[in-house]
Write a protein that holds these residues in place. Sequence first.
Motif, PDB file in Angstrom:
ATOM      1  N   PHE A  43     -10.947   8.751  -8.170  1.00 50.60           N
ATOM      2  CA  PHE A  43     -10.200   8.963  -6.926  1.00 50.60           C
ATOM      3  C   PHE A  43      -9.319  10.212  -6.973  1.00 50.60           C
ATOM      4  O   PHE A  43      -9.322  10.998  -6.013  1.00 50.60           O
ATOM      5  CB  PHE A  43      -9.355   7.733  -6.592  1.00 50.60           C
ATOM      6  CG  PHE A  43      -8.550   7.887  -5.328  1.00 50.60           C
ATOM      7  CD1 PHE A  43      -9.118   7.664  -4.086  1.00 50.60           C
ATOM      8  CD2 PHE A  43      -7.213   8.283  -5.382  1.00 50.60           C
ATOM      9  CE1 PHE A  43      -8.382   7.824  -2.921  1.00 50.60           C
ATOM     10  CE2 PHE A  43      -6.470   8.447  -4.226  1.00 50.60           C
ATOM     11  CZ  PHE A  43      -7.060   8.211  -2.993  1.00 50.60           C
ATOM     12  N   SER A  87      -0.573   7.477  -0.387  1.00 52.88           N
ATOM     13  CA  SER A  87      -1.388   8.372  -1.195  1.00 52.88           C
ATOM     14  C   SER A  87      -2.631   7.680  -1.734  1.00 52.88           C
ATOM     15  O   SER A  87      -3.497   8.319  -2.322  1.00 52.88           O
ATOM     16  CB  SER A  87      -0.557   8.937  -2.352  1.00 52.88           C
ATOM     17  OG  SER A  87      -0.133   7.909  -3.209  1.00 52.88           O
ATOM     18  N   ASP A  88      -2.759   6.324  -1.580  1.00 51.54           N
ATOM     19  CA  ASP A  88      -3.961   5.625  -2.007  1.00 51.54           C
ATOM     20  C   ASP A  88      -5.127   5.893  -1.066  1.00 51.54           C
ATOM     21  O   ASP A  88      -6.253   5.489  -1.349  1.00 51.54           O
ATOM     22  CB  ASP A  88      -3.705   4.113  -2.065  1.00 51.54           C
ATOM     23  CG  ASP A  88      -2.700   3.738  -3.141  1.00 51.54           C
ATOM     24  OD1 ASP A  88      -2.048   2.701  -2.987  1.00 51.54           O
ATOM     25  OD2 ASP A  88      -2.577   4.489  -4.126  1.00 51.54           O
ATOM     26  N   ARG A 105      -9.674  13.141  -4.263  1.00 55.33           N
ATOM     27  CA  ARG A 105      -8.531  13.499  -3.421  1.00 55.33           C
ATOM     28  C   ARG A 105      -8.196  14.987  -3.556  1.00 55.33           C
ATOM     29  O   ARG A 105      -7.897  15.665  -2.565  1.00 55.33           O
ATOM     30  CB  ARG A 105      -7.325  12.636  -3.826  1.00 55.33           C
ATOM     31  CG  ARG A 105      -6.006  13.030  -3.187  1.00 55.33           C
ATOM     32  CD  ARG A 105      -5.981  12.806  -1.704  1.00 55.33           C
ATOM     33  NE  ARG A 105      -4.711  13.264  -1.137  1.00 55.33           N
ATOM     34  CZ  ARG A 105      -4.447  13.340   0.148  1.00 55.33           C
ATOM     35  NH1 ARG A 105      -5.356  12.988   1.036  1.00 55.33           N
ATOM     36  NH2 ARG A 105      -3.274  13.766   0.579  1.00 55.33           N
ATOM     37  N   SER A 137       0.824  -1.205   0.000  1.00 61.50           N
ATOM     38  CA  SER A 137       0.000   0.000   0.000  1.00 61.50           C
ATOM     39  C   SER A 137       0.856   1.252   0.000  1.00 61.50           C
ATOM     40  O   SER A 137       1.885   1.313   0.662  1.00 61.50           O
ATOM     41  CB  SER A 137      -0.909  -0.003   1.231  1.00 61.50           C
ATOM     42  OG  SER A 137      -1.604   1.206   1.325  1.00 61.50           O
ATOM     43  N   HIS A 138       0.459   2.232  -0.756  1.00 57.78           N
ATOM     44  CA  HIS A 138       1.113   3.539  -0.775  1.00 57.78           C
ATOM     45  C   HIS A 138       0.199   4.505  -0.041  1.00 57.78           C
ATOM     46  O   HIS A 138      -1.006   4.538  -0.288  1.00 57.78           O
ATOM     47  CB  HIS A 138       1.309   3.991  -2.224  1.00 57.78           C
ATOM     48  CG  HIS A 138       2.202   5.179  -2.357  1.00 57.78           C
ATOM     49  ND1 HIS A 138       1.804   6.438  -1.980  1.00 57.78           N
ATOM     50  CD2 HIS A 138       3.469   5.294  -2.805  1.00 57.78           C
ATOM     51  CE1 HIS A 138       2.780   7.293  -2.211  1.00 57.78           C
ATOM     52  NE2 HIS A 138       3.800   6.624  -2.705  1.00 57.78           N
ATOM     53  N   THR A 162      -2.639  -0.847   4.958  1.00 55.36           N
ATOM     54  CA  THR A 162      -3.387  -1.942   4.344  1.00 55.36           C
ATOM     55  C   THR A 162      -2.827  -3.265   4.845  1.00 55.36           C
ATOM     56  O   THR A 162      -1.612  -3.474   4.816  1.00 55.36           O
ATOM     57  CB  THR A 162      -3.288  -1.894   2.810  1.00 55.36           C
ATOM     58  OG1 THR A 162      -3.860  -0.670   2.343  1.00 55.36           O
ATOM     59  CG2 THR A 162      -4.036  -3.063   2.185  1.00 55.36           C
ATOM     60  N   ARG A 209      -8.284  -2.037   5.474  1.00 62.34           N
ATOM     61  CA  ARG A 209      -7.694  -0.707   5.294  1.00 62.34           C
ATOM     62  C   ARG A 209      -8.119   0.170   6.464  1.00 62.34           C
ATOM     63  O   ARG A 209      -9.304   0.256   6.790  1.00 62.34           O
ATOM     64  CB  ARG A 209      -8.169  -0.081   3.975  1.00 62.34           C
ATOM     65  CG  ARG A 209      -7.586  -0.735   2.740  1.00 62.34           C
ATOM     66  CD  ARG A 209      -8.350  -0.335   1.475  1.00 62.34           C
ATOM     67  NE  ARG A 209      -8.550   1.096   1.362  1.00 62.34           N
ATOM     68  CZ  ARG A 209      -7.668   1.946   0.850  1.00 62.34           C
ATOM     69  NH1 ARG A 209      -6.504   1.498   0.417  1.00 62.34           N
ATOM     70  NH2 ARG A 209      -7.925   3.236   0.768  1.00 62.34           N
TER      71      ARG A 209
END
Length: 489
Positions: free
Chosen positions: A462, A278-279, A466, A275-276, A299, A317
């Motif tokens: 997304f 920024s996701d 964001r 997981s990053h 995550t 998450r």
Amino acid sequence: MRAIGYLSQPHDRLTRYDQDGESTAVGRLDSLPSLVEQNAEFLKYCQRHGYEPTATFLDADTSPGRERSGLIQLLRHLSEEARGFTFVVIQSFANLGHDATQAVRTVLQLRARGVQLISLTDGPIDEASLIDLWRLHSDPDTDSERRRARLQERARLGQAIGRPPYGYRVGGDGRYEVDEEEAAVVRRIFGLCLHDGLGIRRIAQRLNQDGYQTRRGRNWSMVSIRDLLRNPVYVGRYDKLGVSVPHNHEAIVSEPDFETVARQMAERRTATGVSHPSDFLLAGLVWCGEDQTRMIGVTRRQNWRKASGETAAATYRYYQSEARTNQSVGGYHTRRADELEAEVLAHIRGERQGGEIAVLNIGKDDTALAAETAVALASGEARLRAIDRKLAQLLEDAAAGDPPPSMLHEAGAEIIAEWESASADLASIKGRAQAQDREADRRRRRDQRLQRVREDWESLNFPQQRDLIEHLVDRVIVFDNSVTTQLKA
């Protein structure tokens, strides 16, 4: 590993400022490469060392008094983006400021953001080498290359320059010798990675649970474990000021083990499904109200076998306290990502209590505002000059050994924080002069964004969602039993 290039065209002379603000030209910098040449060298370096070049920031005019917009963007980028395993590559220490003290300040700002700094001319720049570079570039002798040559000759002899790394001390011959107590911890760290298959987060957790501390008496973190595991000093190699001396001192780990650990770390970094931050919709905006730390998106994937023999999998998450994630210390404060994001959206839409709207305080008298801004601007600039004098004094003291150079980062942290705060205040003051003209447009854009959140949210992708959240939300504060959403003015 990722690499970011910072290119700048240095002023024709590096300048030294004394405690009274008087300047002295230190030496000409005409020999430094052009921006095009610097970029080519940066790309060659990345290719040679297997780094992924992800961004380049540049300043074409770095004469005194000019704002370094490229450097400001770089610092902002590092503050906002995930920066694990990131290197910033520069041509030379001289590229970081029009005087040696400003260059040191830039180094401390970059290091405070958790990145490694590499100079193509000077080699890796850390706290141990920083004082030497400052001395070198502060020397009013225009033939300062002689000083560099003396330091590089010392490096070629494998003699310690600055603080020895964890696991070593400086011996009577000036070279590193093994500190057995610390070396045992180094071997344990490599063993936990090599034989137990633990990642850097789990290694930090294990050491902290077992009561191990760093040389400064602090908890181990993911960053300190990562830096230790990839430092070639532990196989006996000495790297300073662009000089590399293999088999210089006694190794603590073998080269095959070091290379195996490097491969394992690379595989972990490139593994699918990682997981990053920024996701996550609220990345960088969520704070834990219980322990006053930032909360980051996490995550977790779990696999299990049912009674029927079938394999099942699930993905979880959530937002979790950063101290808990990186050091495995502090309270276990978490919120499921979907629930927290839904609650924040309800606050923005006015569907649920908890949203707080800040109000921009704009004066109605334009003349009075302009006069007030002029006074505040002069005061802010004077404040920055005073802070730079404090940093210059700290460097003079560190060069004399009190505090020791190894403590420069810690001792300078408060000054850097004060400078960044003052710099941010000054930037705010400069922006205030134009605030009235922008206010009507700002309100119109804000109303449009609020309308999009309320009416078009489900149809947005997304990145669009964001972008709206970043423009509307200042901070989300999470308590155990409540959530507060602070909106931007």
